[in-house]
Write a protein that holds these residues in place. Structure first.
Motif, PDB file in Angstrom:
ATOM      1  N   ARG A 350      -4.564   8.407  -6.619  1.00 27.93           N
ATOM      2  CA  ARG A 350      -5.486   7.746  -5.675  1.00 27.93           C
ATOM      3  C   ARG A 350      -4.718   7.076  -4.543  1.00 27.93           C
ATOM      4  N   MET A 351      -3.561   6.488  -4.855  1.00 26.16           N
ATOM      5  CA  MET A 351      -2.735   5.899  -3.806  1.00 26.16           C
ATOM      6  C   MET A 351      -2.213   6.968  -2.855  1.00 26.16           C
ATOM      7  N   LEU A 352      -1.763   8.097  -3.430  1.00 21.76           N
ATOM      8  CA  LEU A 352      -1.258   9.195  -2.610  1.00 21.76           C
ATOM      9  C   LEU A 352      -2.338   9.697  -1.665  1.00 21.76           C
ATOM     10  N   THR A 353      -3.540   9.914  -2.191  1.00 21.63           N
ATOM     11  CA  THR A 353      -4.642  10.412  -1.369  1.00 21.63           C
ATOM     12  C   THR A 353      -4.975   9.439  -0.254  1.00 21.63           C
ATOM     13  N   ARG A 354      -5.092   8.168  -0.588  1.00 19.66           N
ATOM     14  CA  ARG A 354      -5.438   7.169   0.429  1.00 19.66           C
ATOM     15  C   ARG A 354      -4.344   7.038   1.482  1.00 19.66           C
ATOM     16  N   SER A 355      -3.087   7.132   1.044  1.00 20.52           N
ATOM     17  CA  SER A 355      -1.985   7.035   1.991  1.00 20.52           C
ATOM     18  C   SER A 355      -2.019   8.182   2.992  1.00 20.52           C
ATOM     19  N   ILE A 356      -2.349   9.391   2.489  1.00 15.34           N
ATOM     20  CA  ILE A 356      -2.406  10.565   3.370  1.00 15.34           C
ATOM     21  C   ILE A 356      -3.593  10.473   4.317  1.00 15.34           C
ATOM     22  N   VAL A 357      -4.766  10.153   3.767  1.00 18.69           N
ATOM     23  CA  VAL A 357      -5.982  10.096   4.590  1.00 18.69           C
ATOM     24  C   VAL A 357      -5.876   9.025   5.666  1.00 18.69           C
ATOM     25  N   LYS A 358      -5.345   7.866   5.293  1.00 18.53           N
ATOM     26  CA  LYS A 358      -5.241   6.757   6.245  1.00 18.53           C
ATOM     27  C   LYS A 358      -3.966   6.795   7.080  1.00 18.53           C
ATOM     28  N   ASN A 359      -3.057   7.730   6.700  1.00 18.27           N
ATOM     29  CA  ASN A 359      -1.754   7.798   7.366  1.00 18.27           C
ATOM     30  C   ASN A 359      -1.098   6.415   7.360  1.00 18.27           C
ATOM     31  N   ALA A 360      -1.105   5.799   6.180  1.00 23.36           N
ATOM     32  CA  ALA A 360      -0.617   4.422   6.047  1.00 23.36           C
ATOM     33  C   ALA A 360       0.371   4.331   4.891  1.00 23.36           C
ATOM     34  N   PRO A 361       1.290   3.373   4.947  1.00 21.43           N
ATOM     35  CA  PRO A 361       2.244   3.206   3.846  1.00 21.43           C
ATOM     36  C   PRO A 361       1.570   2.625   2.605  1.00 21.43           C
ATOM     37  N   ILE A 362       2.248   2.753   1.483  1.00 21.47           N
ATOM     38  CA  ILE A 362       1.744   2.189   0.229  1.00 21.47           C
ATOM     39  C   ILE A 362       1.990   0.687   0.235  1.00 21.47           C
ATOM     40  N   THR A 363       0.913  -0.076   0.129  1.00 19.25           N
ATOM     41  CA  THR A 363       1.013  -1.537   0.110  1.00 19.25           C
ATOM     42  C   THR A 363       0.275  -2.075  -1.105  1.00 19.25           C
ATOM     43  N   VAL A 364       0.407  -3.388  -1.328  1.00 21.13           N
ATOM     44  CA  VAL A 364      -0.310  -4.026  -2.429  1.00 21.13           C
ATOM     45  C   VAL A 364      -1.812  -3.880  -2.235  1.00 21.13           C
ATOM     46  N   ASP A 365      -2.293  -4.054  -0.990  1.00 16.93           N
ATOM     47  CA  ASP A 365      -3.725  -3.922  -0.721  1.00 16.93           C
ATOM     48  C   ASP A 365      -4.218  -2.511  -1.041  1.00 16.93           C
ATOM     49  N   LEU A 366      -3.429  -1.517  -0.654  1.00 15.84           N
ATOM     50  CA  LEU A 366      -3.821  -0.144  -0.930  1.00 15.84           C
ATOM     51  C   LEU A 366      -3.816   0.121  -2.435  1.00 15.84           C
ATOM     52  N   ALA A 367      -2.845  -0.447  -3.142  1.00 18.13           N
ATOM     53  CA  ALA A 367      -2.777  -0.286  -4.596  1.00 18.13           C
ATOM     54  C   ALA A 367      -3.991  -0.922  -5.265  1.00 18.13           C
ATOM     55  N   GLN A 368      -4.375  -2.099  -4.815  1.00 21.52           N
ATOM     56  CA  GLN A 368      -5.546  -2.763  -5.392  1.00 21.52           C
ATOM     57  C   GLN A 368      -6.812  -1.973  -5.112  1.00 21.52           C
ATOM     58  N   GLU A 369      -6.877  -1.359  -3.935  1.00 23.33           N
ATOM     59  CA  GLU A 369      -8.020  -0.506  -3.605  1.00 23.33           C
ATOM     60  C   GLU A 369      -8.059   0.705  -4.533  1.00 23.33           C
ATOM     61  N   ALA A 370      -6.885   1.271  -4.816  1.00 17.22           N
ATOM     62  CA  ALA A 370      -6.811   2.448  -5.685  1.00 17.22           C
ATOM     63  C   ALA A 370      -7.201   2.117  -7.120  1.00 17.22           C
ATOM     64  N   MET A 371      -7.011   0.870  -7.516  1.00 14.65           N
ATOM     65  CA  MET A 371      -7.320   0.478  -8.887  1.00 14.65           C
ATOM     66  C   MET A 371      -8.799   0.198  -9.122  1.00 14.65           C
ATOM     67  N   VAL A 372      -9.564   0.023  -8.038  1.00 11.90           N
ATOM     68  CA  VAL A 372     -10.990  -0.233  -8.169  1.00 11.90           C
ATOM     69  C   VAL A 372     -11.659   0.969  -8.833  1.00 11.90           C
ATOM     70  N   ASP A 373     -12.503   0.703  -9.787  1.00 13.22           N
ATOM     71  CA  ASP A 373     -13.259   1.730 -10.528  1.00 13.22           C
ATOM     72  C   ASP A 373     -12.383   2.538 -11.492  1.00 13.22           C
ATOM     73  N   VAL A 374     -11.082   2.270 -11.534  1.00 15.16           N
ATOM     74  CA  VAL A 374     -10.205   2.952 -12.487  1.00 15.16           C
ATOM     75  C   VAL A 374      -9.881   2.023 -13.642  1.00 15.16           C
ATOM     76  N   VAL A 375      -9.449   0.823 -13.298  1.00 16.35           N
ATOM     77  CA  VAL A 375      -9.115  -0.167 -14.322  1.00 16.35           C
ATOM     78  C   VAL A 375     -10.373  -0.912 -14.720  1.00 16.35           C
TER      79      VAL A 375
END
Length: 474
Positions: A350-375
């Motif tokens: 999920r982090m990889l997908t979001r990083s590609i779609v947003k063309n953005a680096p992996i950050t804590v905020d992006l990681a927390q977004e990726a964890m929503v609905d998973v954890v």
């Protein structure tokens, strides 16, 4: 038959299919980006070109599924642009890592072909007595020991698994009964045993079979009145890897069929590996004589990965997918998760997908977004005194009865103080009530609680022990 000039030109050009595939890759890379391209296409190579079909070697069946689901339109468009006409796609991968004898070829429509008669067709479509000795072991090529992360919390079961894989047939380790919570890596470890055995002896008859599949095969054999042939076929195996044994509960007929299979293989020093979500003595709805046999070899628990191992697994999974996670990202995910390897894999993707779609680096905020609905936020468990005693005793390798004895041996005394501390922290019992349950004075309980609190301020070992016990209780 006359060959036109166009067909002749195509024949000449198609000899350079590898160079043409390289041009296709350039087009694909331009469309999906360098990072995503590196993850999904860097290990794919063209093996042959015939009858307007290019045969691509991919790392595993999973790549085939991803290509057909996400990339097939782009791949076909690139091929048509470079070759000048419609080109079909076929895939090839090895069931067992680096063993081309186990190759499977799959057309773009997803229908498997048999190569060199090394794999049999599906069990349901071929009568048992006519099945070939060389069959699909159902091993997943990337579930190897090399891809399995090891830490303090799982070192013992992994060590046992590797010993079995390197020394098959040892009676004292047969059967190997591996149990633990969902998602901790039981299937991976079982498959790693099978793959290592196949790597060392390609002729070994190794079969991985989930119990649900075994039940389906048994039901089919029952309808066709083929039970003896069904049992005989499984008795021909050198290694049987049964997954999710708890699914056998109340399946009386299936369990009865497993019994002679177990006896024959165990007596002939053929390996049996079982995975389950609980130890043998907690299995319900299974005959005692079968449960007794599960205890003949070695039973080992695969614990949830501790914090350090969770960090190691996250970093490993991320690098496998071309990501270098910042330390703070690894830390926030490892601190949030409860130890499920599946959840870690899902979050990395999920982090990889979001990083590609947003063309953005992996950050804590992006990681927390990726964890929503998973954890999932677990419901708070009600912890009681008996649970604390049992879990603590297990961590100290003690019998719960020893806790209540008058013994002052160091390990027993330490375990008793940990129980006092955890009971005070996680239950509503008062200090006198805790003392009453442990047959100790109120002052002794207060001293024990205070002693643990003091030691936690400087003892890393004690802190990790308390954390490990609490992770099981909460």
């Amino acid at each position: 038959m006359t060959i036109t000039q166009t067909q002749t030109a195509n024949l000449i050009m198609d000899k350079d299919f590898k160079q043409k595939w390289d041009k296709c890759l350039e087009l694909i890379k331009d469309n999906i980006g360098a990072e995503r391209f590196e993850v999904w296409f860097s290990d794919t190579t063209p093996e042959s070109f015939k009858d307007d079909t290019i045969d691509l070697r991919v790392p595993s069946k999973y790549y085939v599924e991803i290509y057909e689901k996400d990339f097939i339109r782009l791949i076909r468009a690139a091929l048509k642009h470079v070759f000048g006409r419609d080109i079909d796609v076929a895939y090839r991968y090895s069931v067992v890592n680096k063993d081309k004898k186990s190759d499977v070829s799959i057309e773009g429509t997803g229908h498997a072909k048999i190569l060199n008669n090394k794999l049999v067709q599906s069990y349901e479509n071929v009568p048992i007595e006519r099945r070939e000795k060389n069959f699909d072991s159902q091993l997943v090529s990337n579930l190897t020991f090399e891809n399995y992360c090891v830490g303090d919390s799982n070192r013992l079961p992994v060590t046992i698994a590797e010993f079995i894989a390197n020394n098959p047939g040892q009676a004292e380790f047969n059967p190997f009964f591996l149990y633990g919570n969902v998602g901790v890596g039981k299937t991976h470890l079982a498959q790693a045993i099978g793959i290592r055995i196949k790597e060392k002896n390609p002729n070994a008859k190794v079969l991985y079979v989930p119990i649900k599949q075994f039940q389906t095969l048994y039901a089919n054999a029952t309808m066709k009145k083929e039970i003896p042939a069904f049992i005989n076929w499984f008795q021909q195996m050198d290694v049987l890897l049964f997954d999710d044994l708890q699914e056998l509960a109340h399946k009386t007929g299936t369990a009865e069929a497993l019994f002679p299979i177990f006896n024959h293989l165990q007596q002939n020093k053929k390996n049996l590996i079982f995975t389950c979500d609980r130890p043998p003595m907690e299995l319900d709805g299974i005959a005692d004589r079968l449960i007794d046999r599960f205890k003949w070899g070695v039973t080992e628990r695969l614990s949830n990965p501790d914090y350090e191992l969770r960090k190691k697994i996250l970093s490993f999974k991320a690098k496998k997918n071309g990501l270098n996670l910042p330390e703070e990202v690894v830390d926030i995910i490892a601190s949030t998760l409860n130890g499920s390897v599946r959840e870690m894999e899902q979050i990395v993707m999920r982090m990889l997908t979001r990083s590609i779609v947003k063309n953005a680096p992996i950050t804590v905020d992006l990681a927390q977004e990726a964890m929503v609905d998973v954890v999932k936020k677990p419901e708070k468990k009600v912890v009681n005194f008996d649970m604390i005693v049992e879990t603590t005793a297990e961590h100290f390798n003690l019998s719960p009865d020893a806790i209540f004895s008058r013994s002052r041996l160091r390990d027993i005394a330490d375990a008793r103080q940990v129980i006092m501390y955890l009971t005070h922290k996680h239950t509503n019992l008062s200090s006198p009530a805790i003392g009453h349950k442990l047959n100790r004075k109120h002052a002794t309980v207060l001293h024990g609680i205070g002693s643990i609190k003091d030691r936690l301020s400087y003892s890393k070992e004690l802190s990790e022990l308390i954390t490990s016990i609490e992770s099981e209780l909460l």
